[in-house]
Design an enzyme around this catalytic site. Sequence first.
Site, PDB file in Angstrom:
ATOM      1  N   VAL A  56       0.822  -1.227   0.000  1.00  0.00           N
ATOM      2  CA  VAL A  56       0.000   0.000   0.000  1.00  0.00           C
ATOM      3  C   VAL A  56       0.851   1.271   0.000  1.00  0.00           C
ATOM      4  O   VAL A  56       0.340   2.360  -0.267  1.00  0.00           O
ATOM      5  CB  VAL A  56      -1.018   0.033   1.182  1.00  0.00           C
ATOM      6  CG1 VAL A  56      -2.056  -1.070   1.054  1.00  0.00           C
ATOM      7  CG2 VAL A  56      -0.323   0.000   2.538  1.00  0.00           C
ATOM      8  N   TYR A  70       1.457   6.345  15.451  1.00  0.00           N
ATOM      9  CA  TYR A  70       0.282   5.470  15.287  1.00  0.00           C
ATOM     10  C   TYR A  70      -0.988   6.249  15.602  1.00  0.00           C
ATOM     11  O   TYR A  70      -1.978   6.197  14.862  1.00  0.00           O
ATOM     12  CB  TYR A  70       0.437   4.260  16.219  1.00  0.00           C
ATOM     13  CG  TYR A  70      -0.614   3.187  16.068  1.00  0.00           C
ATOM     14  CD1 TYR A  70      -0.574   2.276  15.007  1.00  0.00           C
ATOM     15  CD2 TYR A  70      -1.645   3.050  16.996  1.00  0.00           C
ATOM     16  CE1 TYR A  70      -1.527   1.275  14.878  1.00  0.00           C
ATOM     17  CE2 TYR A  70      -2.604   2.050  16.875  1.00  0.00           C
ATOM     18  CZ  TYR A  70      -2.541   1.165  15.816  1.00  0.00           C
ATOM     19  OH  TYR A  70      -3.489   0.172  15.686  1.00  0.00           O
TER      20      TYR A  70
HETATM   21  N1  LIG Z   1      -4.472  -6.199  16.703  1.00  0.00           N
HETATM   22  C1  LIG Z   1      -5.085  -5.286  17.415  1.00  0.00           C
HETATM   23  O1  LIG Z   1      -5.240  -5.427  18.649  1.00  0.00           O
HETATM   24  C2  LIG Z   1      -5.637  -4.055  16.734  1.00  0.00           C
HETATM   25  C3  LIG Z   1      -6.401  -3.175  17.479  1.00  0.00           C
HETATM   26  C4  LIG Z   1      -6.947  -2.050  16.870  1.00  0.00           C
HETATM   27  C5  LIG Z   1      -6.704  -1.809  15.530  1.00  0.00           C
HETATM   28  N2  LIG Z   1      -5.934  -2.679  14.813  1.00  0.00           N
HETATM   29  C6  LIG Z   1      -5.727  -2.370  13.401  1.00  0.00           C
HETATM   30  O2  LIG Z   1      -6.205  -3.452  12.629  1.00  0.00           O
HETATM   31  C7  LIG Z   1      -5.465  -3.538  11.404  1.00  0.00           C
HETATM   32  C8  LIG Z   1      -4.955  -4.961  11.219  1.00  0.00           C
HETATM   33  O3  LIG Z   1      -4.121  -5.281  12.329  1.00  0.00           O
HETATM   34  P1  LIG Z   1      -3.683  -6.790  12.678  1.00  0.00           P
HETATM   35  O4  LIG Z   1      -3.665  -6.904  14.135  1.00  0.00           O
HETATM   36  O5  LIG Z   1      -4.451  -7.728  11.852  1.00  0.00           O
HETATM   37  O6  LIG Z   1      -2.168  -6.740  12.175  1.00  0.00           O
HETATM   38  P2  LIG Z   1      -1.297  -7.917  11.542  1.00  0.00           P
HETATM   39  O7  LIG Z   1       0.115  -7.448  11.634  1.00  0.00           O
HETATM   40  O8  LIG Z   1      -1.657  -9.243  12.118  1.00  0.00           O
HETATM   41  O9  LIG Z   1      -1.756  -7.915  10.001  1.00  0.00           O
HETATM   42  C9  LIG Z   1      -1.495  -6.804   9.183  1.00  0.00           C
HETATM   43  C10 LIG Z   1      -1.501  -7.259   7.721  1.00  0.00           C
HETATM   44  O10 LIG Z   1      -1.173  -6.106   6.932  1.00  0.00           O
HETATM   45  C11 LIG Z   1      -0.181  -6.472   5.995  1.00  0.00           C
HETATM   46  N3  LIG Z   1       0.640  -5.324   5.646  1.00  0.00           N
HETATM   47  C12 LIG Z   1       1.579  -4.712   6.412  1.00  0.00           C
HETATM   48  N4  LIG Z   1       2.179  -3.729   5.717  1.00  0.00           N
HETATM   49  C13 LIG Z   1       1.585  -3.721   4.482  1.00  0.00           C
HETATM   50  C14 LIG Z   1       1.779  -2.952   3.314  1.00  0.00           C
HETATM   51  N5  LIG Z   1       2.745  -1.999   3.258  1.00  0.00           N
HETATM   52  N6  LIG Z   1       1.008  -3.184   2.233  1.00  0.00           N
HETATM   53  C15 LIG Z   1       0.059  -4.171   2.274  1.00  0.00           C
HETATM   54  N7  LIG Z   1      -0.147  -4.957   3.342  1.00  0.00           N
HETATM   55  C16 LIG Z   1       0.606  -4.726   4.440  1.00  0.00           C
HETATM   56  C17 LIG Z   1       0.623  -7.569   6.675  1.00  0.00           C
HETATM   57  O11 LIG Z   1       1.340  -8.363   5.740  1.00  0.00           O
HETATM   58  C18 LIG Z   1      -0.458  -8.336   7.430  1.00  0.00           C
HETATM   59  O12 LIG Z   1      -1.022  -9.364   6.646  1.00  0.00           O
HETATM   60  C19 LIG Z   1      -4.373  -2.477  11.504  1.00  0.00           C
HETATM   61  O13 LIG Z   1      -4.781  -1.310  10.818  1.00  0.00           O
HETATM   62  C20 LIG Z   1      -4.270  -2.224  12.990  1.00  0.00           C
HETATM   63  O14 LIG Z   1      -3.773  -0.939  13.298  1.00  0.00           O
HETATM   64  C21 LIG Z   1      -5.394  -3.793  15.374  1.00  0.00           C
END
Ligand SMILES: NC(=O)c1ccc[n+]([C@@H]2O[C@H](COP(=O)([O-])OP(=O)(O)OC[C@H]3O[C@@H](n4cnc5c(N)ncnc54)[C@H](O)[C@@H]3O)[C@@H](O)[C@H]2O)c1
Length: 269
Positions: free
Chosen positions: A60, A153
């Site tokens: 992205v 963040y």
């Molecule tokens: N895990 C939590 O507790 C939590 C809480 C609130 C919000 N979020 C948000 O939810 C979303 C997903 O988080 P998650 O916990 O599944 O994280 P994760 O790290 O498990 O998964 C993130 C995914 O994004 C992909 N990714 C990373 N950089 C990328 C790039 N440059 N281009 C395309 N893909 C890319 C990774 O390969 C991975 O598959 C994020 O936006 C995160 O901020 C997560």
Amino acid sequence: MLLRKKVIIITGAGGGLGAGLARVCHREGAAVVVADVRAEAAQSVARPCGRRGLAVACDVRVDADLRRLVAETVRRFGRIDGLVNNAGVNFAKAFLDTTEDDWERVISVDLKPVFFLTQYVCRQMLRQKPGGGSIINISSVHSQAVLPGSGPYDAAKWGVVGMGKSIAVELAARGIRVNTISPGLLNTQIWKDIMAAAPSRKECLAHWRAQIPLGRVIEPDEIGELAAFLLSDRSRSMTGANVLADGGMSSQLISKEPYEPKPIQGRDK
Ligand SMILES: NC(=O)c1ccc[n+]([C@@H]2O[C@H](COP(=O)([O-])OP(=O)(O)OC[C@H]3O[C@@H](n4cnc5c(N)ncnc54)[C@H](O)[C@@H]3O)[C@@H](O)[C@H]2O)c1
């Protein structure tokens, strides 16, 4: 089924929350485009979706990848009805030590592509017939209250809420809705890392149970069900919203005392 015949793009869908979003959207009848910088991970999530699944290798941070993602989706499925801007990187480092490179690393994934991919998708949504669509930005409980050392963040996660409202009011009359989901702690790699870093699993669970009124972390598929609703026509009255799915975390000022306090009564004059 909520999403029959809809075509939905999900970024960062090769694992974690994104994979859950893809699973539920597919179960609800959508064709899902699984976009991730990890091509093989994207393929393993798209494969079980059969003909209603498409994996696209997409970083992205790269504008050409965002444009190709839209083009490949339209070539394969003919239209786009929904987009979930989910790809994100986490960050924790003291404010005084945070560098420009740290800032760029977070903003280039968590904020900037949300704006431009939404723009490319909306242009397509306005060209097609019937036009319109639904966009979801994945923010965080950090859009309500924050942790120390999470400045970039937080800037990104507050940013997507404001940006979403701006695009929502601008495009509402043209049939495009934009909403944000702010999840609390999710059962993804982040939670596994938190558990691994704790002295014991028992202490870790006790600490987090006290912080989350529902007493548990949230499963990716639960956010998927909320996303399916927001992507569907059932949520047609909603745009510009920031929906919290945090197990009550941000409603709680501080966690309950580990002892039973005596009742406190206000003093009458
Ligand atoms: N895990 C939590 O507790 C939590 C809480 C609130 C919000 N979020 C948000 O939810 C979303 C997903 O988080 P998650 O916990 O599944 O994280 P994760 O790290 O498990 O998964 C993130 C995914 O994004 C992909 N990714 C990373 N950089 C990328 C790039 N440059 N281009 C395309 N893909 C890319 C990774 O390969 C991975 O598959 C994020 O936006 C995160 O901020 C997560």
